[in-house]
Motif scaffolding. Structure first.
Motif, PDB file in Angstrom:
ATOM      1  N   ARG A 287       4.576 -11.154  -8.521  1.00  0.00           N
ATOM      2  CA  ARG A 287       4.711  -9.790  -9.038  1.00  0.00           C
ATOM      3  C   ARG A 287       4.507  -8.859  -7.846  1.00  0.00           C
ATOM      4  O   ARG A 287       3.494  -8.933  -7.160  1.00  0.00           O
ATOM      5  N   TYR A 288       5.474  -8.014  -7.595  1.00  0.00           N
ATOM      6  CA  TYR A 288       5.379  -7.024  -6.519  1.00  0.00           C
ATOM      7  C   TYR A 288       4.888  -5.714  -7.133  1.00  0.00           C
ATOM      8  O   TYR A 288       5.538  -5.161  -8.044  1.00  0.00           O
ATOM      9  N   LEU A 289       3.775  -5.195  -6.639  1.00  0.00           N
ATOM     10  CA  LEU A 289       3.200  -3.977  -7.188  1.00  0.00           C
ATOM     11  C   LEU A 289       3.466  -2.799  -6.256  1.00  0.00           C
ATOM     12  O   LEU A 289       3.058  -2.810  -5.093  1.00  0.00           O
ATOM     13  N   PHE A 290       4.165  -1.786  -6.774  1.00  0.00           N
ATOM     14  CA  PHE A 290       4.419  -0.538  -6.066  1.00  0.00           C
ATOM     15  C   PHE A 290       3.811   0.591  -6.892  1.00  0.00           C
ATOM     16  O   PHE A 290       3.992   0.635  -8.116  1.00  0.00           O
ATOM     17  N   ALA A 291       3.120   1.509  -6.243  1.00  0.00           N
ATOM     18  CA  ALA A 291       2.650   2.691  -6.961  1.00  0.00           C
ATOM     19  C   ALA A 291       3.856   3.502  -7.435  1.00  0.00           C
ATOM     20  O   ALA A 291       4.780   3.767  -6.654  1.00  0.00           O
ATOM     21  N   ARG A 292       3.837   3.857  -8.708  1.00  0.00           N
ATOM     22  CA  ARG A 292       4.973   4.592  -9.268  1.00  0.00           C
ATOM     23  C   ARG A 292       5.221   5.895  -8.511  1.00  0.00           C
ATOM     24  O   ARG A 292       6.365   6.254  -8.242  1.00  0.00           O
ATOM     25  N   ARG A 293       4.141   6.599  -8.153  1.00  0.00           N
ATOM     26  CA  ARG A 293       4.282   7.862  -7.416  1.00  0.00           C
ATOM     27  C   ARG A 293       4.979   7.635  -6.083  1.00  0.00           C
ATOM     28  O   ARG A 293       5.811   8.450  -5.652  1.00  0.00           O
ATOM     29  N   GLU A 294       4.675   6.531  -5.428  1.00  0.00           N
ATOM     30  CA  GLU A 294       5.280   6.207  -4.135  1.00  0.00           C
ATOM     31  C   GLU A 294       6.769   5.917  -4.304  1.00  0.00           C
ATOM     32  O   GLU A 294       7.610   6.425  -3.561  1.00  0.00           O
ATOM     33  N   TRP A 295       7.089   5.106  -5.284  1.00  0.00           N
ATOM     34  CA  TRP A 295       8.485   4.736  -5.535  1.00  0.00           C
ATOM     35  C   TRP A 295       9.306   5.973  -5.898  1.00  0.00           C
ATOM     36  O   TRP A 295      10.425   6.153  -5.391  1.00  0.00           O
TER      37      TRP A 295
ATOM     38  N   HIS B  56      -0.971  10.095   3.792  1.00  0.00           N
ATOM     39  CA  HIS B  56      -0.016   9.439   4.681  1.00  0.00           C
ATOM     40  C   HIS B  56       1.343   9.385   3.993  1.00  0.00           C
ATOM     41  O   HIS B  56       2.377   9.680   4.595  1.00  0.00           O
ATOM     42  N   THR B  57       1.329   8.983   2.730  1.00  0.00           N
ATOM     43  CA  THR B  57       2.470   9.138   1.832  1.00  0.00           C
ATOM     44  C   THR B  57       1.912   9.587   0.486  1.00  0.00           C
ATOM     45  O   THR B  57       0.720   9.424   0.216  1.00  0.00           O
ATOM     46  N   PRO B  58       2.764  10.143  -0.396  1.00  0.00           N
ATOM     47  CA  PRO B  58       2.238  10.687  -1.649  1.00  0.00           C
ATOM     48  C   PRO B  58       1.582   9.654  -2.561  1.00  0.00           C
ATOM     49  O   PRO B  58       0.628   9.975  -3.277  1.00  0.00           O
ATOM     50  N   GLY B  59       2.088   8.429  -2.556  1.00  0.00           N
ATOM     51  CA  GLY B  59       1.552   7.401  -3.441  1.00  0.00           C
ATOM     52  C   GLY B  59       0.777   6.319  -2.715  1.00  0.00           C
ATOM     53  O   GLY B  59       0.614   5.210  -3.233  1.00  0.00           O
ATOM     54  N   HIS B  60       0.277   6.639  -1.534  1.00  0.00           N
ATOM     55  CA  HIS B  60      -0.438   5.643  -0.733  1.00  0.00           C
ATOM     56  C   HIS B  60      -1.711   5.184  -1.442  1.00  0.00           C
ATOM     57  O   HIS B  60      -2.453   5.984  -1.998  1.00  0.00           O
ATOM     58  N   VAL B  61      -1.945   3.872  -1.381  1.00  0.00           N
ATOM     59  CA  VAL B  61      -3.163   3.300  -1.951  1.00  0.00           C
ATOM     60  C   VAL B  61      -3.831   2.396  -0.927  1.00  0.00           C
ATOM     61  O   VAL B  61      -3.171   1.824  -0.054  1.00  0.00           O
ATOM     62  N   SER B  62      -5.148   2.285  -1.043  1.00  0.00           N
ATOM     63  CA  SER B  62      -5.889   1.233  -0.368  1.00  0.00           C
ATOM     64  C   SER B  62      -6.195   0.166  -1.408  1.00  0.00           C
ATOM     65  O   SER B  62      -5.912   0.343  -2.598  1.00  0.00           O
ATOM     66  N   VAL B  63      -6.760  -0.947  -0.971  1.00  0.00           N
ATOM     67  CA  VAL B  63      -7.033  -2.054  -1.894  1.00  0.00           C
ATOM     68  C   VAL B  63      -8.518  -2.374  -1.834  1.00  0.00           C
ATOM     69  O   VAL B  63      -9.042  -2.750  -0.777  1.00  0.00           O
ATOM     70  N   ARG B  64      -9.180  -2.223  -2.956  1.00  0.00           N
ATOM     71  CA  ARG B  64     -10.624  -2.432  -3.064  1.00  0.00           C
ATOM     72  C   ARG B  64     -10.893  -3.834  -3.580  1.00  0.00           C
ATOM     73  O   ARG B  64     -10.306  -4.260  -4.590  1.00  0.00           O
ATOM     74  N   LEU B  65     -11.774  -4.544  -2.900  1.00  0.00           N
ATOM     75  CA  LEU B  65     -12.141  -5.909  -3.251  1.00  0.00           C
ATOM     76  C   LEU B  65     -13.634  -5.952  -3.541  1.00  0.00           C
ATOM     77  O   LEU B  65     -14.439  -5.478  -2.731  1.00  0.00           O
ATOM     78  N   ALA B  66     -14.021  -6.500  -4.682  1.00  0.00           N
ATOM     79  CA  ALA B  66     -15.436  -6.594  -5.047  1.00  0.00           C
ATOM     80  C   ALA B  66     -15.644  -7.883  -5.832  1.00  0.00           C
ATOM     81  O   ALA B  66     -15.004  -8.096  -6.871  1.00  0.00           O
ATOM     82  N   SER B  67     -16.538  -8.736  -5.320  1.00  0.00           N
ATOM     83  CA  SER B  67     -16.769 -10.022  -5.966  1.00  0.00           C
ATOM     84  C   SER B  67     -18.141 -10.537  -5.582  1.00  0.00           C
ATOM     85  O   SER B  67     -18.518 -10.483  -4.404  1.00  0.00           O
ATOM     86  N   GLY B  68     -18.868 -11.018  -6.558  1.00  0.00           N
ATOM     87  CA  GLY B  68     -20.151 -11.648  -6.283  1.00  0.00           C
ATOM     88  C   GLY B  68     -21.136 -10.762  -5.554  1.00  0.00           C
ATOM     89  O   GLY B  68     -21.939 -11.252  -4.753  1.00  0.00           O
ATOM     90  N   GLY B  69     -21.090  -9.455  -5.796  1.00  0.00           N
ATOM     91  CA  GLY B  69     -21.997  -8.534  -5.141  1.00  0.00           C
ATOM     92  C   GLY B  69     -21.588  -8.118  -3.741  1.00  0.00           C
ATOM     93  O   GLY B  69     -22.312  -7.371  -3.074  1.00  0.00           O
TER      94      GLY B  69
ATOM     95  N   THR C  44       0.822  -1.202   0.000  1.00  0.00           N
ATOM     96  CA  THR C  44       0.000   0.000   0.000  1.00  0.00           C
ATOM     97  C   THR C  44       0.863   1.261   0.000  1.00  0.00           C
ATOM     98  O   THR C  44       0.442   2.298  -0.502  1.00  0.00           O
ATOM     99  N   HIS C  45       2.062   1.156   0.566  1.00  0.00           N
ATOM    100  CA  HIS C  45       3.048   2.228   0.537  1.00  0.00           C
ATOM    101  C   HIS C  45       4.371   1.620   0.972  1.00  0.00           C
ATOM    102  O   HIS C  45       4.439   0.417   1.277  1.00  0.00           O
ATOM    103  N   LEU C  46       5.431   2.418   0.997  1.00  0.00           N
ATOM    104  CA  LEU C  46       6.774   1.863   1.187  1.00  0.00           C
ATOM    105  C   LEU C  46       7.372   2.207   2.542  1.00  0.00           C
ATOM    106  O   LEU C  46       8.592   2.344   2.668  1.00  0.00           O
ATOM    107  N   HIS C  47       6.559   2.294   3.574  1.00  0.00           N
ATOM    108  CA  HIS C  47       7.069   2.464   4.927  1.00  0.00           C
ATOM    109  C   HIS C  47       7.597   1.143   5.474  1.00  0.00           C
ATOM    110  O   HIS C  47       7.243   0.045   5.014  1.00  0.00           O
ATOM    111  N   VAL C  48       8.403   1.268   6.517  1.00  0.00           N
ATOM    112  CA  VAL C  48       9.172   0.167   7.075  1.00  0.00           C
ATOM    113  C   VAL C  48       8.337  -1.052   7.431  1.00  0.00           C
ATOM    114  O   VAL C  48       8.755  -2.201   7.224  1.00  0.00           O
ATOM    115  N   ASP C  49       7.125  -0.860   7.974  1.00  0.00           N
ATOM    116  CA  ASP C  49       6.311  -1.962   8.455  1.00  0.00           C
ATOM    117  C   ASP C  49       5.317  -2.473   7.419  1.00  0.00           C
ATOM    118  O   ASP C  49       4.372  -3.189   7.747  1.00  0.00           O
ATOM    119  N   HIS C  50       5.586  -2.146   6.145  1.00  0.00           N
ATOM    120  CA  HIS C  50       4.727  -2.614   5.057  1.00  0.00           C
ATOM    121  C   HIS C  50       5.519  -3.284   3.942  1.00  0.00           C
ATOM    122  O   HIS C  50       4.925  -3.822   3.004  1.00  0.00           O
TER     123      HIS C  50
END
Length: 286
Positions: free
Chosen positions: A140-148, A197-210, A114-120
């Protein structure tokens, strides 16, 4: 946290460390009296009898019929953090706990930070024969480009240490993807921009089966911030943007059938945001 089912998805939390935190360590401006106003709904899950915040550092395992996804990789072992507790030179059994949860490192398909802080990012890598190597060799490790881009331009020694041992080895191995902050991983898993929290911070949205859920990252460190979105941690890069993002997040998901999974929320972790007067509260899911 008990496993949560969201349509075809099954979500588990695997804990590295958990326990009490002094409220003033996380929220320097708070008082015992201000926190005690929320005791009726925070205790016993998120506030102990001594007025300490209960928190957790965990990874979320998201299983689909086709993929195993980890969201955030906690603190990691053997990481030199300049003597800074509680992150310095840990030796935990986290990887064994992950395996006991039925997740072999080589079976992980995607790692989302979600971001590149020490505990993540800590378990992105592990120490092998004196070298940092990716812990999840097929993922595959996904990092937000803005965060990196933000953190690689930072010259502070502690930040460079984190990038050197927990981020750069993944890029060097050819396993990292720098993605947009609204990147879609699958039709059921996508990133949601939540900067501040950080410039490239993301949350993760999950949607399945309604059914719907969202993993917060550090948009919210503790459920009390749902009721007090202006309460500021010392770790936010842009405090004003972080406050605005929290308010918008609560307005978006308040009183909606969306399970909220807090990345640092102590057990039972999962719940919903519900309206309470002019603000909100966090209601634990039964």
């Amino acid at each position: 946290m008990r496993d949560i089912t969201v349509g075809r998805l099954r979500i588990s939390a695997v804990v590295e460390t958990a326990g009490p935190t002094r409220a003033t360590w996380l929220f320097p401006g708070t008082t015992a009296e201000a926190l005690d106003r929320h005791r009726d709904w925070l205790a016993p899950h998120f506030l102990d009898a001594e007025g300490r915040l209960l928190q957790s550092v965990h990874t979320f395992v998201v299983r689909t019929p086709d993929l195993t996804v980890l969201v955030d990789t906690c603190i990691g072992n053997d990481k030199d953090r300049g003597g800074r507790r509680p992150f310095h030179m840990l030796r935990t059994g986290f990887l064994d706990t992950v395996k006991a949860a039925g997740v072999a490192p080589e079976a992980v398909d995607v790692v989302i930070c979600t971001h590149l802080h020490v505990d993540h990012v800590g378990w992105n890598t592990r120490l092998e024969n004196g070298r940092w190597v990716p812990t999840f060799p097929r993922a595959r490790y996904l990092f937000a480009r803005r965060e990196w881009e933000h953190w690689t331009a930072e010259n502070e020694e502690g930040t460079q240490r984190i990038m050197d041992d927990s981020v750069a080895p993944v890029l060097d191995a050819g396993l990292a993807e720098l993605v947009d902050m609204d990147h879609r991983v699958t039709d059921e898993i996508r990133l949601e921009p939540t900067p501040g929290h950080t410039p490239g911070h993301v949350s993760v949205r999950l949607a399945s089966g309604g059914a719907d859920a969202v993993i917060t990252g550090d948009l919210i460190h503790h459920p009390v911030q749902i009721a007090e979105p202006t309460w500021q941690t010392t770790f936010d890069t842009d405090p004003g943007a972080a406050r605005d993002t929290r308010r918008a997040f609560c307005a978006r998901y308040g009183d909606q059938p969306v399970t909220v999974l807090g990345t640092h929320f102590h057990h039972p972790t999962a719940g919903r945001i519900v309206k309470h007067g002019d603000t909100w509260r966090f209601a634990v899911e039964a």
